[in-house]
Design a protein around this motif. Sequence first.
Motif, PDB file in Angstrom:
ATOM      1  N   ASN A 119       9.969   5.552 -52.121  1.00 29.15           N
ATOM      2  CA  ASN A 119       9.567   6.958 -52.200  1.00 29.15           C
ATOM      3  C   ASN A 119       8.636   7.342 -51.049  1.00 29.15           C
ATOM      4  O   ASN A 119       8.722   8.461 -50.517  1.00 29.15           O
ATOM      5  N   ALA A 120       7.753   6.440 -50.683  1.00 33.27           N
ATOM      6  CA  ALA A 120       6.845   6.718 -49.559  1.00 33.27           C
ATOM      7  C   ALA A 120       7.635   6.936 -48.269  1.00 33.27           C
ATOM      8  O   ALA A 120       7.333   7.845 -47.477  1.00 33.27           O
ATOM      9  N   CYS A 121       8.660   6.112 -48.061  1.00 32.08           N
ATOM     10  CA  CYS A 121       9.476   6.251 -46.842  1.00 32.08           C
ATOM     11  C   CYS A 121      10.300   7.537 -46.883  1.00 32.08           C
ATOM     12  O   CYS A 121      10.490   8.197 -45.847  1.00 32.08           O
ATOM     13  N   PHE A 122      10.799   7.893 -48.056  1.00 33.94           N
ATOM     14  CA  PHE A 122      11.525   9.157 -48.217  1.00 33.94           C
ATOM     15  C   PHE A 122      10.603  10.337 -47.878  1.00 33.94           C
ATOM     16  O   PHE A 122      10.988  11.242 -47.112  1.00 33.94           O
ATOM     17  N   GLU A 123       9.390  10.317 -48.409  1.00 29.64           N
ATOM     18  CA  GLU A 123       8.433  11.389 -48.113  1.00 29.64           C
ATOM     19  C   GLU A 123       8.136  11.465 -46.615  1.00 29.64           C
ATOM     20  O   GLU A 123       8.019  12.550 -46.041  1.00 29.64           O
ATOM     21  N   ALA A 124       8.000  10.310 -45.983  1.00 32.82           N
ATOM     22  CA  ALA A 124       7.722  10.288 -44.538  1.00 32.82           C
ATOM     23  C   ALA A 124       8.873  10.906 -43.756  1.00 32.82           C
ATOM     24  O   ALA A 124       8.665  11.662 -42.791  1.00 32.82           O
ATOM     25  N   TYR A 140       1.751   7.338 -50.464  1.00 33.78           N
ATOM     26  CA  TYR A 140       2.390   7.680 -51.740  1.00 33.78           C
ATOM     27  C   TYR A 140       2.080   6.591 -52.740  1.00 33.78           C
ATOM     28  O   TYR A 140       2.498   5.448 -52.557  1.00 33.78           O
ATOM     29  N   GLU A 141       1.338   6.915 -53.770  1.00 36.90           N
ATOM     30  CA  GLU A 141       1.026   5.965 -54.849  1.00 36.90           C
ATOM     31  C   GLU A 141       0.576   4.607 -54.305  1.00 36.90           C
ATOM     32  O   GLU A 141       1.049   3.560 -54.748  1.00 36.90           O
ATOM     33  N   GLY A 142      -0.301   4.643 -53.322  1.00 32.23           N
ATOM     34  CA  GLY A 142      -0.868   3.396 -52.826  1.00 32.23           C
ATOM     35  C   GLY A 142      -0.100   2.736 -51.698  1.00 32.23           C
ATOM     36  O   GLY A 142      -0.560   1.741 -51.125  1.00 32.23           O
ATOM     37  N   THR A 143       1.066   3.263 -51.355  1.00 33.54           N
ATOM     38  CA  THR A 143       1.802   2.719 -50.209  1.00 33.54           C
ATOM     39  C   THR A 143       1.558   3.592 -48.981  1.00 33.54           C
ATOM     40  O   THR A 143       1.748   4.815 -49.038  1.00 33.54           O
ATOM     41  N   ALA A 144       1.103   2.967 -47.904  1.00 32.27           N
ATOM     42  CA  ALA A 144       0.835   3.689 -46.659  1.00 32.27           C
ATOM     43  C   ALA A 144       1.982   3.471 -45.687  1.00 32.27           C
ATOM     44  O   ALA A 144       2.366   2.323 -45.423  1.00 32.27           O
ATOM     45  N   VAL A 145       2.517   4.560 -45.150  1.00 33.85           N
ATOM     46  CA  VAL A 145       3.633   4.484 -44.209  1.00 33.85           C
ATOM     47  C   VAL A 145       3.208   5.130 -42.902  1.00 33.85           C
ATOM     48  O   VAL A 145       2.667   6.239 -42.898  1.00 33.85           O
ATOM     49  N   MET A 186       7.925  -5.807 -41.263  1.00 33.73           N
ATOM     50  CA  MET A 186       9.078  -4.986 -40.887  1.00 33.73           C
ATOM     51  C   MET A 186       9.598  -4.225 -42.109  1.00 33.73           C
ATOM     52  O   MET A 186       9.796  -4.806 -43.168  1.00 33.73           O
ATOM     53  N   PRO A 187       9.888  -2.924 -41.924  1.00 32.61           N
ATOM     54  CA  PRO A 187      10.483  -2.173 -43.035  1.00 32.61           C
ATOM     55  C   PRO A 187      11.818  -2.796 -43.439  1.00 32.61           C
ATOM     56  O   PRO A 187      12.570  -3.304 -42.604  1.00 32.61           O
ATOM     57  N   THR A 188      12.136  -2.739 -44.711  1.00 30.02           N
ATOM     58  CA  THR A 188      13.423  -3.247 -45.211  1.00 30.02           C
ATOM     59  C   THR A 188      14.543  -2.237 -44.926  1.00 30.02           C
ATOM     60  O   THR A 188      14.277  -1.077 -44.598  1.00 30.02           O
ATOM     61  N   ASP A 189      15.791  -2.686 -45.080  1.00 25.64           N
ATOM     62  CA  ASP A 189      16.913  -1.752 -44.930  1.00 25.64           C
ATOM     63  C   ASP A 189      16.819  -0.621 -45.950  1.00 25.64           C
ATOM     64  O   ASP A 189      17.124   0.534 -45.637  1.00 25.64           O
ATOM     65  N   ALA A 190      16.408  -0.933 -47.168  1.00 25.12           N
ATOM     66  CA  ALA A 190      16.295   0.113 -48.193  1.00 25.12           C
ATOM     67  C   ALA A 190      15.231   1.136 -47.801  1.00 25.12           C
ATOM     68  O   ALA A 190      15.410   2.350 -48.002  1.00 25.12           O
ATOM     69  N   GLU A 191      14.117   0.667 -47.244  1.00 25.57           N
ATOM     70  CA  GLU A 191      13.064   1.601 -46.823  1.00 25.57           C
ATOM     71  C   GLU A 191      13.553   2.473 -45.674  1.00 25.57           C
ATOM     72  O   GLU A 191      13.312   3.691 -45.648  1.00 25.57           O
ATOM     73  N   ASN A 192      14.252   1.858 -44.722  1.00 30.99           N
ATOM     74  CA  ASN A 192      14.815   2.665 -43.636  1.00 30.99           C
ATOM     75  C   ASN A 192      15.849   3.662 -44.149  1.00 30.99           C
ATOM     76  O   ASN A 192      15.922   4.794 -43.660  1.00 30.99           O
ATOM     77  N   ALA A 193      16.627   3.254 -45.122  1.00 28.99           N
ATOM     78  CA  ALA A 193      17.629   4.171 -45.690  1.00 28.99           C
ATOM     79  C   ALA A 193      16.943   5.375 -46.336  1.00 28.99           C
ATOM     80  O   ALA A 193      17.393   6.516 -46.186  1.00 28.99           O
ATOM     81  N   CYS A 194      15.839   5.125 -47.022  1.00 28.23           N
ATOM     82  CA  CYS A 194      15.111   6.228 -47.676  1.00 28.23           C
ATOM     83  C   CYS A 194      14.441   7.131 -46.640  1.00 28.23           C
ATOM     84  O   CYS A 194      14.388   8.360 -46.818  1.00 28.23           O
ATOM     85  N   PHE A 195      13.938   6.532 -45.577  1.00 32.52           N
ATOM     86  CA  PHE A 195      13.364   7.323 -44.476  1.00 32.52           C
ATOM     87  C   PHE A 195      14.429   8.231 -43.865  1.00 32.52           C
ATOM     88  O   PHE A 195      14.212   9.438 -43.662  1.00 32.52           O
ATOM     89  N   GLU A 196      15.594   7.662 -43.603  1.00 29.49           N
ATOM     90  CA  GLU A 196      16.693   8.467 -43.044  1.00 29.49           C
ATOM     91  C   GLU A 196      17.093   9.606 -43.986  1.00 29.49           C
ATOM     92  O   GLU A 196      17.361  10.729 -43.546  1.00 29.49           O
TER      93      GLU A 196
END
Lengths: 114, 114, 114, 114
Positions: free
Chosen positions: B7-12, B89-94, D1-11
């Motif tokens: 969720n933090a990465c989505f918000e970013a 987001y909820e304690g995760t810093a991106v 390193m960000p995971t693939d899932a984190e990168n997918a959510c960022f995208e």
Amino acid sequence: MPTDAENACFEAGIKFGSLYHQFAGTPVSPESADSLARAMEESIENQPHCEDVRVTVLEDELAAELAASAADYTELTGRFLEVEMDVEYEGTAVRTRMEMEDGYPLMKLVSVDG
Amino acid sequence: MPTDAENACFEAGIKFGSLYHQFAGTPVSPESADSLARAMEESIENQPHCEDVRVTVLEDELAAELAASAADYTELTGRFLEVEMDVEYEGTAVRTRMEMEDGYPLMKLVSVDG
Amino acid sequence: MPTDAENACFEAGIKFGSLYHQFAGTPVSPESADSLARAMEESIENQPHCEDVRVTVLEDELAAELAASAADYTELTGRFLEVEMDVEYEGTAVRTRMEMEDGYPLMKLVSVDG
Amino acid sequence: MPTDAENACFEAGIKFGSLYHQFAGTPVSPESADSLARAMEESIENQPHCEDVRVTVLEDELAAELAASAADYTELTGRFLEVEMDVEYEGTAVRTRMEMEDGYPLMKLVSVDG
């Protein structure tokens, strides 16, 4: 052939449409209202024939909207704005203004002096 | 269920897409670069979970483009920008960053700390 | 007081600035060019006094840019566009046009008939 | 390193922010809602890792707003939109959705499958 006054009015309209549709939707709060107003002024003043742009974000309107919705920010739209602009084209000076009228942002020619 | 880090990465990502597509196309010159950068920072910092935004307009790139085209201003696009953003987001810093790579503005995750 | 012809030209300028700054920066490819052109036409035709908008995305220019950069899409900007617009205000008909001139998108009045 | 899932959510977030801030503020009416929805879908589908975008303009909401204000069109904003988007990044599939919640357009991750 269009007259200089007609071209001046066309140029003035371009600036108004540009300003509105470039910046409508920008997240805005009372704290960020000033920097947004300055950026709107300075960016549109880059455009040809644009002499001066004056943007006021209506902070009372903005604060009332945020209080009503318990939100921290909203999206910029016409009811939070007053804009005046001076355009000059081949010796014709045009002043334009945007303000709310009957609940709608109305862009209008104030004067055309050639 | 998505994790807090996801969720933090989505918000970013939301903040980056917002910043880019709200302001791409804005008329910009070396003289108006600073006010635009400040407005970009402060407007996006309004969005939820956005801790800090740092925008640099690359004035050398901008000046080179204007010199090459004999123009006074151009439209803002990725090759005139460097952006860094911190989201929590909820304690995760991106931390995220946009910079040019092979001629394209690339937005990427720098770090995710949860 | 501004004349009807001057107001007609002001209204025509508003539509042009709106169209350009609402849609500049939109991701576009040859495959998505048509839907974008239709949306540009129909959205701006909603505006008051706007009779007709005709947008052509220059697919050859677009394809050449993508081939040169080995990209699948780019951002919409003036060099991929030709636009014609008809505005009518209190009996005055204004035709306007945007096309490239010396490497810049130039918006101009074609005719004003009152 | 960000995971693939984190990168997918960022995208996925980038696409949502792009869609919203590119098109918010566009003049829209029931008659032009379809062409705008198609352009939003096809333009954002150009972006990397974006598999599918589905945009619905809520015509009932739009008609109600226009009836209340006696206007012919309004500006596109979140309360007239439902959006779903599928993003895929290195084998991770992300589904996202935007809908109104408590009067605000909320973008959220629906699922992340890696």
